[in-house]
Write an enzyme that holds these catalytic residues in place. Structure first.
Site, PDB file in Angstrom:
ATOM      1  N   TRP A 220       7.014  -0.230   3.879  1.00 28.80           N
ATOM      2  CA  TRP A 220       7.379   0.594   2.571  1.00 28.80           C
ATOM      3  C   TRP A 220       8.934   1.107   2.825  1.00 28.80           C
ATOM      4  CZ3 TRP A 220       8.726   5.587   1.163  1.00 28.80           C
ATOM      5  CH2 TRP A 220       8.628   6.852   2.217  1.00 28.80           C
TER       6      TRP A 220
ATOM      7  N   THR B 261       7.815  26.847   5.801  1.00 27.96           N
ATOM      8  CA  THR B 261       6.445  26.287   5.482  1.00 27.96           C
ATOM      9  C   THR B 261       5.329  27.295   5.818  1.00 27.96           C
ATOM     10  OG1 THR B 261       7.504  24.230   5.948  1.00 27.96           O
ATOM     11  CG2 THR B 261       5.021  24.189   5.705  1.00 27.96           C
TER      12      THR B 261
ATOM     13  N   ARG C 245       1.701   1.264  15.044  1.00 28.62           N
ATOM     14  CA  ARG C 245       1.197   0.879  13.544  1.00 28.62           C
ATOM     15  C   ARG C 245       1.808  -0.531  13.127  1.00 28.62           C
ATOM     16  NH1 ARG C 245       5.971   4.789  10.653  1.00 28.62           N
ATOM     17  NH2 ARG C 245       4.853   4.124   8.811  1.00 28.62           N
TER      18      ARG C 245
ATOM     19  N   HIS D 148      13.434  11.742   3.537  1.00 30.04           N
ATOM     20  CA  HIS D 148      12.933  12.873   3.815  1.00 30.04           C
ATOM     21  C   HIS D 148      12.676  13.922   2.629  1.00 30.04           C
ATOM     22  CE1 HIS D 148      10.861  15.808   6.318  1.00 30.04           C
ATOM     23  NE2 HIS D 148      11.653  16.830   5.609  1.00 30.04           N
TER      24      HIS D 148
ATOM     25  N   SER E 178      -0.815  26.978  -5.627  1.00 32.56           N
ATOM     26  CA  SER E 178      -0.444  28.366  -5.867  1.00 32.56           C
ATOM     27  C   SER E 178      -0.853  28.818  -7.192  1.00 32.56           C
ATOM     28  CB  SER E 178       1.223  28.425  -5.948  1.00 32.56           C
ATOM     29  OG  SER E 178       1.663  27.867  -4.537  1.00 32.56           O
TER      30      SER E 178
ATOM     31  N   LYS F 110       4.923  29.862   3.225  1.00 33.24           N
ATOM     32  CA  LYS F 110       3.864  29.719   2.177  1.00 33.24           C
ATOM     33  C   LYS F 110       2.388  29.722   2.695  1.00 33.24           C
ATOM     34  CE  LYS F 110       5.353  26.896  -0.760  1.00 33.24           C
ATOM     35  NZ  LYS F 110       6.296  27.133  -1.870  1.00 33.24           N
TER      36      LYS F 110
ATOM     37  N   TYR G 118       9.127  15.872   0.546  1.00 33.77           N
ATOM     38  CA  TYR G 118       8.962  16.909  -0.069  1.00 33.77           C
ATOM     39  C   TYR G 118       8.942  16.846  -1.742  1.00 33.77           C
ATOM     40  CZ  TYR G 118       8.733  19.494   4.183  1.00 33.77           C
ATOM     41  OH  TYR G 118       8.393  19.768   5.408  1.00 33.77           O
TER      42      TYR G 118
ATOM     43  N   SER H 296      12.990   5.799 -14.054  1.00 38.35           N
ATOM     44  CA  SER H 296      11.926   6.448 -14.603  1.00 38.35           C
ATOM     45  C   SER H 296      11.920   7.833 -14.029  1.00 38.35           C
ATOM     46  CB  SER H 296      10.611   5.738 -14.497  1.00 38.35           C
ATOM     47  OG  SER H 296       9.528   6.682 -14.704  1.00 38.35           O
ATOM     48  N   SER H 297      11.991   7.914 -12.759  1.00 35.48           N
ATOM     49  CA  SER H 297      11.935   9.207 -12.143  1.00 35.48           C
ATOM     50  C   SER H 297      12.903  10.390 -12.533  1.00 35.48           C
ATOM     51  CB  SER H 297      11.854   9.006 -10.676  1.00 35.48           C
ATOM     52  OG  SER H 297      10.608   8.709  -9.953  1.00 35.48           O
TER      53      SER H 297
ATOM     54  N   HIS I   8       0.888  -1.344   0.050  1.00 37.93           N
ATOM     55  CA  HIS I   8      -0.021  -0.120   0.035  1.00 37.93           C
ATOM     56  C   HIS I   8       0.901   1.232   0.036  1.00 37.93           C
ATOM     57  CE1 HIS I   8      -2.815   3.270   1.251  1.00 37.93           C
ATOM     58  NE2 HIS I   8      -1.996   3.498   2.235  1.00 37.93           N
TER      59      HIS I   8
ATOM     60  N   HIS J 119      15.126  12.817  11.972  1.00 36.08           N
ATOM     61  CA  HIS J 119      14.102  12.653  12.870  1.00 36.08           C
ATOM     62  C   HIS J 119      13.219  11.383  12.582  1.00 36.08           C
ATOM     63  CE1 HIS J 119      12.224  15.319   9.286  1.00 36.08           C
ATOM     64  NE2 HIS J 119      11.687  13.950   9.332  1.00 36.08           N
ATOM     65  N   HIS J 120      13.457  10.915  11.803  1.00 36.91           N
ATOM     66  CA  HIS J 120      12.871   9.420  11.721  1.00 36.91           C
ATOM     67  C   HIS J 120      13.359   8.322  12.404  1.00 36.91           C
ATOM     68  CE1 HIS J 120      10.219  10.633   8.288  1.00 36.91           C
ATOM     69  NE2 HIS J 120      11.258  11.323   7.856  1.00 36.91           N
TER      70      HIS J 120
ATOM     71  N   ASP K  55       6.972  21.323 -26.949  1.00 35.44           N
ATOM     72  CA  ASP K  55       6.738  19.936 -26.197  1.00 35.44           C
ATOM     73  C   ASP K  55       7.807  19.781 -25.169  1.00 35.44           C
ATOM     74  OD1 ASP K  55       6.808  17.293 -25.696  1.00 35.44           O
ATOM     75  OD2 ASP K  55       5.508  17.106 -27.663  1.00 35.44           O
TER      76      ASP K  55
ATOM     77  N   GLU L 148      12.282  12.872  -0.151  1.00 41.00           N
ATOM     78  CA  GLU L 148      11.229  12.433  -1.013  1.00 41.00           C
ATOM     79  C   GLU L 148       9.786  12.894  -0.348  1.00 41.00           C
ATOM     80  OE1 GLU L 148      10.752  10.430  -3.328  1.00 41.00           O
ATOM     81  OE2 GLU L 148       8.520   9.918  -3.050  1.00 41.00           O
TER      82      GLU L 148
HETATM   83  C1  HEM Z   1       6.608  21.021   8.934  1.00 40.18           C
HETATM   84  C2  HEM Z   1       6.801  20.055   8.258  1.00 40.18           C
HETATM   85  C3  HEM Z   1       7.184  18.567   8.552  1.00 40.18           C
HETATM   86  C4  HEM Z   1       7.874  18.245   9.850  1.00 40.18           C
HETATM   87  C5  HEM Z   1       8.217  18.924  10.953  1.00 40.18           C
HETATM   88  C6  HEM Z   1       7.561  16.547   9.946  1.00 40.18           C
HETATM   89  C7  HEM Z   1       8.375  15.753  10.939  1.00 40.18           C
HETATM   90  C8  HEM Z   1       8.154  14.648  10.948  1.00 40.18           C
HETATM   91  C9  HEM Z   1       8.642  13.514  11.622  1.00 40.18           C
HETATM   92  C10 HEM Z   1       9.669  13.937  13.025  1.00 40.18           C
HETATM   93  C11 HEM Z   1       8.620  12.383  11.598  1.00 40.18           C
HETATM   94  C12 HEM Z   1       8.847  10.984  12.260  1.00 40.18           C
HETATM   95  C13 HEM Z   1       7.865  10.396  13.102  1.00 40.18           C
HETATM   96  C14 HEM Z   1       8.168   9.194  13.496  1.00 40.18           C
HETATM   97  O1  HEM Z   1       8.435   8.128  12.905  1.00 40.18           O
HETATM   98  O2  HEM Z   1       8.284   8.987  14.763  1.00 40.18           O
HETATM   99  C15 HEM Z   1       7.722  12.605  10.368  1.00 40.18           C
HETATM  100  C16 HEM Z   1       7.248  11.230   9.671  1.00 40.18           C
HETATM  101  C17 HEM Z   1       6.641  11.198   8.342  1.00 40.18           C
HETATM  102  N1  HEM Z   1       6.323  12.530   7.628  1.00 40.18           N
HETATM  103 FE1  HEM Z   1       6.599  14.360   8.263  1.00 40.18          FE
HETATM  104  N2  HEM Z   1       7.012  16.279   8.705  1.00 40.18           N
HETATM  105  C18 HEM Z   1       6.581  17.294   8.003  1.00 40.18           C
HETATM  106  C19 HEM Z   1       6.030  17.344   6.858  1.00 40.18           C
HETATM  107  C20 HEM Z   1       5.788  16.167   6.065  1.00 40.18           C
HETATM  108  C21 HEM Z   1       5.473  16.410   4.696  1.00 40.18           C
HETATM  109  C22 HEM Z   1       5.018  17.632   3.905  1.00 40.18           C
HETATM  110  C23 HEM Z   1       5.219  14.789   4.359  1.00 40.18           C
HETATM  111  C24 HEM Z   1       4.690  14.433   2.760  1.00 40.18           C
HETATM  112  C25 HEM Z   1       4.266  14.854   1.990  1.00 40.18           C
HETATM  113  C26 HEM Z   1       5.701  14.268   5.425  1.00 40.18           C
HETATM  114  C27 HEM Z   1       5.657  12.862   5.412  1.00 40.18           C
HETATM  115  C28 HEM Z   1       5.825  12.069   6.531  1.00 40.18           C
HETATM  116  C29 HEM Z   1       6.082  10.584   6.369  1.00 40.18           C
HETATM  117  C30 HEM Z   1       5.411   9.601   5.163  1.00 40.18           C
HETATM  118  C31 HEM Z   1       6.289  10.114   7.602  1.00 40.18           C
HETATM  119  C32 HEM Z   1       6.503   8.641   7.971  1.00 40.18           C
HETATM  120  C33 HEM Z   1       7.447   7.691   7.282  1.00 40.18           C
HETATM  121  C34 HEM Z   1       7.318   6.270   7.905  1.00 40.18           C
HETATM  122  O3  HEM Z   1       7.891   6.160   8.814  1.00 40.18           O
HETATM  123  O4  HEM Z   1       6.959   5.535   7.303  1.00 40.18           O
HETATM  124  N3  HEM Z   1       5.900  15.096   6.574  1.00 40.18           N
HETATM  125  N4  HEM Z   1       7.318  13.549   9.987  1.00 40.18           N
HETATM  126 CU   LIG Z   2      11.006  13.491   7.447  1.00 43.51          CU
END
Ligand code: HEM
Ligand SMILES: [Cu+2]
Lengths: 182, 534
Positions: free
Chosen positions: B150, B336, B458, B261, B276, B339, B265, B177-178, B85, B310-311, B114, B263
């Site tokens: 994932w 952010t 989770r 990370h 926008s 914006k 963005y 591809s990307s 998923h 931070h992950h 083009d 990614e």
């Molecule tokens: C102000 C902006 C953001 C901050 C400060 C932030 C912070 C964080 C932090 C600290 C985690 C880790 C949490 C953990 O696993 O314990 C996290 C996870 C995640 N964030 Fe963000 N994030 C932000 C914006 C975004 C954006 C824009 C996206 C995607 C469009 C995003 C997608 C994700 C995803 C997919 C995860 C989980 C990844 C995983 O463990 O599978 N975040 N974020």
């Molecule tokens: Cu991140």
């Protein structure tokens, strides 16, 4: 310069950049190892640097428990003694028995882990079978020592430390000679 | 102009005939297409198909979680569903959707005929279906799909069954591809703008894609490296992530998140671009703070390389490193915030109307900001130690990815559908789609914050009894959300088949070249002669 040429130049530059970034991913490996080394983290299977606090602290007694596992190996692996009681600062030696019950010679590597996790840096290993890979012929057995000191700065809330070793197979390592290579 | 013609190479003469009206018909038109609009259309349909496949997987997950205990699926299959998923939604649905937008819009918005490399464009697209097939066939390998998540963390991924190999190859293909798509986009934007259209005059959508494309070229190869190491650890006796051989599984996490990370963005920035364009159009005002938008986007992109760990707050790190990553992460909230401020200021004193694209853009604005707030909560190390790997994180990233990126994609589709098809969609049905999506999205994901705060982990198929009610609510929401998307499919098909004819510029406030200089529907070839930009 024609547009087609300009486009192709940019294509080449960006492709080179992408390939370089692929290399960068691999460059992170030695970089990471270096950082760990400099920061003194992840040195589980290296001898401790000089032990500083060798004053024996007889006012505290710590219980050390020993555990042993083999992951994906037909090895029998167990500590000779399951626990000891020691004072911080005291030099201790314990022993582990290992035997390869499989039909093939194998090289194993033991990885220690500690419970509680934050006690790990206070267990200063001076000698350990985990410092090198252990080849065992089919049926071969060994008694292996571990020598260590519990640092006397161990936090006061830790009274029991579990030291657990797991043997993993090192695939592709040079096998001991004389064994059945089949 | 010249560039596109030289690149058509042997089809040079053929391309000349085309703009007198004929285009190849039948299946071969699509298979061999080098036309940016056809390729854009294929990307969008591919993305929607993958959205449905990933959606079915999500519904399997949510159905199992409707009640505690195991009712419908076995744990291994459940893990495989969470893994694929995630992979399919990220790499198959969201990313290709925005590449579809890029293909359709960038040449039109910069006054080019083009993309810079039309044949490479064809290849970029046609790599996607085989990659998707690999991800789907992985389910049928001995031992089932790889239940590694994932993120494909070692050591689980180095020990998983043969499905893992298919997954790794799929990631390689998607990466290639990307990268090709990104090189195409960068070259098109840098080299093929109409005379007089300086970078700082480009519509913001083009800017966001320029920045995203650079991010992609920088980090997709790193992901490819990480999975290549996993592959060689699995089969060729290397020990990158194998502790017994002197490697370290935590190293995988560092490499993965160095990609991971940026990614997130890569997913968010093109979404910012679409919003926008939409918000100014329905506010009948130019975008507030255009230059600061460009700089904010660029700083988000640069900062995104410096916050990956931070992950990994719970993976083991010196306290100094944790502090650094915490401060760096919270810093991202600043650009952010710029914006969000600019979008709100664009609407300030504008003459607003609320057609479907605007509704989705506003949904994006509110809910993405909420997701940003939970991101800030998670960025605080001591808090994250509690919340990491709980449903709070699941709630966080679905707010930014679904209510953020996906809602922005919906806004964009409703906004440009008239230009693409020459027909109007049904406004009432579009609005219904918005309200259903908004409500069910929140029913599904808002309660997951509470579950996470209460400690529900989770990626598990079963849970303790006290979590039951919130899980039931979430599962009902998920089915509602899923079914609402069939309405979207209906609206789009109805628009293509029998929509009313759309005027050249159905939205008063739209001001980029595709609205002001091209008829509706957009002709197969856009700008044979570059437009004149004042
Ligand atoms: C102000 C902006 C953001 C901050 C400060 C932030 C912070 C964080 C932090 C600290 C985690 C880790 C949490 C953990 O696993 O314990 C996290 C996870 C995640 N964030 Fe963000 N994030 C932000 C914006 C975004 C954006 C824009 C996206 C995607 C469009 C995003 C997608 C994700 C995803 C997919 C995860 C989980 C990844 C995983 O463990 O599978 N975040 N974020
Ligand atoms: Cu991140």
């Amino acid at each position: 310069m024609s547009k087609a040429l300009a486009n192709r130049r940019l294509l080449t530059r960006l492709s080179v950049f992408a390939v370089a970034m692929f290399g960068f991913g691999f460059a992170l490996v030695p970089f990471y190892e270096k950082i760990c080394e400099v920061a003194g983290i992840n040195n589980l299977i290296k001898p401790a640097a000089a032990v500083e606090n060798t004053q024996i602290d007889r006012s505290r007694t710590i219980t050390l428990e020993f555990d042993a596992n083999a992951h994906g190996l037909e090895w029998e692996f167990k500590p000779v003694q399951t626990s000891v009681r020691v004072h911080p600062g005291e030099m201790i030696q314990v022993e582990y028995d290992v035997r390869n019950k499989g039909a093939k010679p194998v090289v194993g590597q033991a990885i220690p882990s500690y419970g509680p996790k934050h006690a790990a840096p206070f267990v200063k290993k001076l000698e350990c079978f985990c410092f090198k890979q252990q080849p065992l012929l089919a049926g071969e057995g060994k008694r292996m020592p571990v020598q260590f000191v519990i640092d006397s700065t161990l936090p006061a809330d830790v009274n029991t430390i579990t030291l657990s070793y797991t043997f993993f197979e090192v695939k592709g390592a040079a096998l001991p000679k004389g064994g059945d290579q089949g | 102009m010249e560039a596109a013609h030289t690149h058509h190479g042997d089809t040079h003469g053929h391309a000349h005939d085309d703009h007198h009206g004929h285009k190849p018909s039948g299946l071969m038109r699509w298979v061999k297409s080098t036309n940016h609009k056809d390729i854009g259309t294929m990307y969008l349909w591919f993305s929607f198909t993958m959205f449905l496949v990933g959606g079915v997987m999500a519904l399997i997950i949510r159905s199992e979680l409707f009640q505690p205990g195991l009712q419908i699926v076995q744990p291994d299959f459940f893990n495989s569903m969470t893994t694929y998923h995630g992979l399919i939604m990220v790499f198959g649905a969201i990313m290709p959707a925005f590449v579809g937008f890029a293909n359709w819009l960038i040449p039109m918005q910069i006054g080019a005929p083009d993309m810079a490399f039309p044949r490479m464009n064809n290849l970029s697209f046609w790599l996607l279906p085989p990659a998707a097939l690999l991800l789907i066939t992985a389910q049928f390998m001995p031992g089932g799909g790889a239940g590694v998540g994932w993120t494909m963390y070692a050591p689980l991924s180095t020990q998983a069954g043969p499905a893992m190999d298919l997954t790794i190859f799929a990631v390689h293909i998607l990466g290639i591809s990307s990268i090709m798509g990104s090189i195409n986009i960068i070259t098109t934007i840098l080299n093929m703008r109409a005379p007089g259209l300086t970078l700082m005059k480009m519509p913001l959508f083009c800017w966001t894609w320029l920045i995203t494309a650079y991010l992609l070229v920088a980090v997709m190869p790193v992901l490819a490296g990480a999975v290549t190491m996993t592959l060689t650890d699995r089969h060729f006796g290397t020990h990158f992530f194998n502790a017994a051989g002197g490697g370290d599984p935590v190293l995988y996490q560092h490499i993965f998140w160095f990609f991971g990370h940026p990614e997130v963005y890569i997913i968010a920035i093109p979404a910012f671009g679409v919003v926008s364009q939409v918000i100014p159009a329905f506010s009948r005002k130019p975008l507030f703070g255009y230059a600061s938008m460009v700089y904010a986007t660029a700083s988000i992109a640069i900062l995104s390389f410096m916050v990956w760990a931070h992950h990994m707050y719970t993976a083991g790190m010196p306290v100094e490193a944790q502090l650094y990553f915490m401060y760096a992460t919270t810093l991202i909230a600043v650009p952010t915030g710029v914006k969000v401020f600019n979008w709100v200021a664009t609407m300030w004193k504008g003459s607003l109307t609320f057609e479907t694209p605007m509704l989705f853009a506003l949904g994006f604005l509110f809910l993405f900001t909420l997701g940003g707030f939970t991101g800030l909560v998670l960025s605080i190390t001591p808090v994250d130690v509690q919340l990491h790997d709980t449903y709070y994180v699941v709630a966080h990233f679905h707010y930014v990815m679904v209510a953020g990126a996906l809602f922005s994609a919906f806004a964009g589709i409703y906004f440009w559908l008239p230009k693409w098809t020459g027909k109007m969609y049904n406004e009432s049905l579009g609005k219904l789609h918005f309200w259903l999506s908004l409500i069910f999205f929140n029913v599904t994901f808002f309660v997951q914050h509470f579950l996470g705060l209460a400690g529900m982990p989770r990626r598990i198929p079963d849970y303790s009894l006290q979590f039951t009610e919130f899980n039931m609510i979430s599962s009902i929401g998920a089915w509602g959300f899923g079914l609402s998307q069939l309405l979207f499919l209906y609206v789009v098909i109805k628009c293509i088949r029998s929509g009313e004819k759309a005027p050249d510029k159905p939205w008063d406030g739209a001001d980029s070249l595709e609205w002001t200089h091209l008829p509706t529907p957009a002709p197969w070839h856009s700008f044979e002669t570059p437009p004149v930009i004042k």
